[in-house]
Scaffold this active site. Sequence first.
Site, PDB file in Angstrom:
ATOM      1  N   LYS A 177       9.943   1.011 -13.502  1.00  0.00           N
ATOM      2  CA  LYS A 177       8.720   0.235 -13.732  1.00  0.00           C
ATOM      3  C   LYS A 177       7.701   0.693 -12.699  1.00  0.00           C
ATOM      4  CE  LYS A 177       6.742  -3.542 -11.995  1.00  0.00           C
ATOM      5  NZ  LYS A 177       5.320  -3.243 -12.223  1.00  0.00           N
ATOM      6  N   SER A 231       6.251  -4.952  -0.865  1.00  0.00           N
ATOM      7  CA  SER A 231       6.108  -5.877   0.264  1.00  0.00           C
ATOM      8  C   SER A 231       7.447  -6.523   0.638  1.00  0.00           C
ATOM      9  CB  SER A 231       5.119  -6.988  -0.101  1.00  0.00           C
ATOM     10  OG  SER A 231       5.703  -7.822  -1.078  1.00  0.00           O
ATOM     11  N   VAL A 234       8.257  -9.623  -1.688  1.00  0.00           N
ATOM     12  CA  VAL A 234       8.878  -9.310  -2.985  1.00  0.00           C
ATOM     13  C   VAL A 234      10.274  -8.723  -2.764  1.00  0.00           C
ATOM     14  CG1 VAL A 234       8.660  -7.991  -5.136  1.00  0.00           C
ATOM     15  CG2 VAL A 234       6.629  -9.012  -4.098  1.00  0.00           C
ATOM     16  N   GLY A 235      10.420  -7.924  -1.715  1.00  0.00           N
ATOM     17  CA  GLY A 235      11.729  -7.341  -1.407  1.00  0.00           C
ATOM     18  C   GLY A 235      12.795  -8.408  -1.229  1.00  0.00           C
ATOM     19  N   GLU A 252      12.635  -0.853   0.539  1.00  0.00           N
ATOM     20  CA  GLU A 252      11.746  -0.144   1.458  1.00  0.00           C
ATOM     21  C   GLU A 252      10.458  -0.954   1.513  1.00  0.00           C
ATOM     22  OE1 GLU A 252      10.894   1.898   4.097  1.00  0.00           O
ATOM     23  OE2 GLU A 252      12.680   2.681   3.107  1.00  0.00           O
ATOM     24  N   CYS A 286       2.683   2.659   3.975  1.00  0.00           N
ATOM     25  CA  CYS A 286       3.627   1.822   4.736  1.00  0.00           C
ATOM     26  C   CYS A 286       3.694   2.336   6.166  1.00  0.00           C
ATOM     27  CB  CYS A 286       5.045   1.875   4.179  1.00  0.00           C
ATOM     28  SG  CYS A 286       5.161   2.110   2.451  1.00  0.00           S
ATOM     29  N   GLU A 387       1.024  -6.867   8.432  1.00  0.00           N
ATOM     30  CA  GLU A 387       0.650  -5.648   7.707  1.00  0.00           C
ATOM     31  C   GLU A 387      -0.657  -5.908   6.960  1.00  0.00           C
ATOM     32  OE1 GLU A 387       3.193  -4.241   4.388  1.00  0.00           O
ATOM     33  OE2 GLU A 387       2.910  -2.260   5.291  1.00  0.00           O
TER      34      GLU A 387
HETATM   35  C1  UN1 Z   1       4.297   5.461   2.707  1.00  0.00           C
HETATM   36  O1  UN1 Z   1       3.906   5.339   3.867  1.00  0.00           O
HETATM   37  O2  UN1 Z   1       4.115   4.552   1.901  1.00  0.00           O
HETATM   38  O3  UN1 Z   1       5.255   9.862   5.782  1.00  0.00           O
HETATM   39  C2  UN1 Z   1       4.955   6.709   2.275  1.00  0.00           C
HETATM   40  C3  UN1 Z   1       4.269   9.819   5.075  1.00  0.00           C
HETATM   41  C4  UN1 Z   1       4.370  10.218   3.623  1.00  0.00           C
HETATM   42  C5  UN1 Z   1       5.038   9.149   2.827  1.00  0.00           C
HETATM   43  C6  UN1 Z   1       4.483   7.805   3.145  1.00  0.00           C
HETATM   44  N1  UN1 Z   1       5.111  11.446   3.524  1.00  0.00           N
HETATM   45  O4  UN1 Z   1       3.188   9.459   5.519  1.00  0.00           O
END
Ligand code: UN1
Length: 500
Positions: A177, A231, A234-235, A252, A286, A387
Site C-alpha cells: 500500500k 510515524s 501509527v507504528g 521504521e 526521517c 519530530e
Molecule cells: C529517510 O530518511 O526517510 O539516508 C530515508 C538517507 C537516505 C534515506 C533516507 N538514503 O538520507
Amino acid sequence: MADDKVYKNYINGEWVDSVSGATYENRNPADNRELIGLFQKSNAEDVNNAIVAADEAYKKWRLVPAPKRGELLFKVAQKLDEKKEMISQDMTREMGKIIKETRGDTQEAIDMGYYMAGEGRRQFGETTPSEMRNKFQMSIRQPMGVCAMITPWNFPIAIPSWKIFPALVCGNTVVIKPATYTPLSVLHFMEIFDECGIPPGVVNMVTGSGSSVGEPLMNDKRVRLVSFTGSSEVGSLVSQACAPDFKHCMLEMGGKNGQLVMDDAKLELAIEGALWGAFGTTGQRCTATSRVIVHKDVYKEFVERFVERAKAIKIGNGLDESVEMGPAVSESQMNTVLEYMQIGKKEGAKMHCGGGRVTGGDYDHGWFTEPTVFSDVTEDMRIFQEEIFGSVTSITVCDSLEDGINKLNNVVYGLSASVYTQDVNKAFTAMRDVYTGIFYVNAPTIGAEISLPFGGTKATGNGHREAGKQALEVFSEWKAVYIDFSGALQKAQIDEFEIE
Ligand code: UN1
C-alpha cells in the site's frame, strides 16, 4: 475529467479498478492546479483480492531457485535505471522534492535491486559440528509467505525497494500500500516488475487510505509480516495489530536527529552539512538534521553563518534544476510545520529567519514553507524534542563533548546523528556513546547507503533493520536442520560420548 489519467491497482498481474470504482486525486504539491492523476480509492475487498493472489502465487514463487529470483531482480534494477529520468520527474511532480533528490531516490532503488539480486546467490546459512558421530547439521533460510508493506511519501520508490527486493529474493510475495500522496512512483515500480515478467500475484499494489487499505491489510491473518515506515504513533498501532497473530512486524519510524559541531570542526564543512541535512528534501526525511548542537566557542559564528546561508536557499518547483528546496508534500504537512514555527517562537527560542509560508505569485499554488532557524533552543522545548518533518531546524549550545553527546541522546528517538571534529579521539568517543542506529563523522545526518543496515533505536524502531544483509533477517526465518546418518537412535544431551 475525461482526459484525466486514471491509474489502477496492480493485482495478480492485472491492472484493475477498485471494487467500488471510487478514485481520489493526486495533485502536485508545488502547483496544486496540476492534477497528477486519479488513483483507486480501494477498500477491504480490494485488499482481500490482492492477498488471495499473493497467497496463491507464493506456492510457486517460494520454489523458484533463489539465484533465478535474483536474476529477475537484476533485470528490474536495469529497467529502473533505463527509466530513471522519467520516474524521477514524475516523483518530483507528485512529491515535490527537487529533481536532483528524486534522481537520488530512484538511484537508491536501483542500488538495492542490484544488491538484493546478488543475495539470490548468497543467503548464507551455517554448518556446525554435531556433538554426535555421523550427524550433520546446518541452518537454512526459509521464506514466510505474504508480506504486507505500508510505505511513506518522503522516499516514494527507495523505501518500497528496501522492502520489496529483499522480500522477493527470499521467496515471499508482496502486497504494498503506497502512501496516498505518492502512488505514481510505486505504480511505475509495478509496471517494471510487470515488463520484466514477474509471475502474476508475486507483487501486488493496492492504493488508498490507511484506514480503508492499511488496516485490513495489517489485520489479515494470511499476512505473515508487516513492514511499515511512518510515524511512531501509527507504528504503535501496526505493532498492536500484529500482536494477536504473532505476525512479524518491522517498524521504521520517527527521528529527531542531531549534528554535533565541536570547537575544532571545519566550520564551513559543518555549515554545509547542516544545511543539506536540515533543508534537503524540505526537511522531510526521517534522518533530517532537526537539531544542531554547537560548542560554545564556535556557537555565535556558526549561527550567523548558517542563518545567512539558510536565508539564501532558492525555493520553488523542484523540476527547475536551479531550485534548492521544494514544497511540503501537502497542505496538512505544511500546516503542521507552520504550527511548529509558532511553537518555537512561543517557547522563547530565537527565530533568525523564516517562520512562515512562502507566498506571492506561483507560490500561492503550492505548499511552500520558509527555511526556519531557531537558536538558543533548550532541551525542554518541544522543537528540541518532537519530530517536525519540515524546513525547521534548531540550534543548541553545548560546552563539552560529553555535554554534546548527552544532548544528542536526550530525545525519545534514535535514528541518526553526526559529529564534526578533527580530533579522532572525540570522533570515536561520540561514535561509541551516541545511541542511534546510524552515525556519521564529518558528514550530515542524511545519506545512508544501501549496503549497511538502516534503522534506529528507542522510539525509532523495534529492533529490525532494513537494507544490507540485515534485511534478510526480516524477510526470512531460520530453519535448523539435523541429519543423522548413523543408522541408530542418537540422543542429544543424553548419550555419553566416549573418546576411543
Ligand atoms: C529517510 O530518511 O526517510 O539516508 C530515508 C538517507 C537516505 C534515506 C533516507 N538514503 O538520507
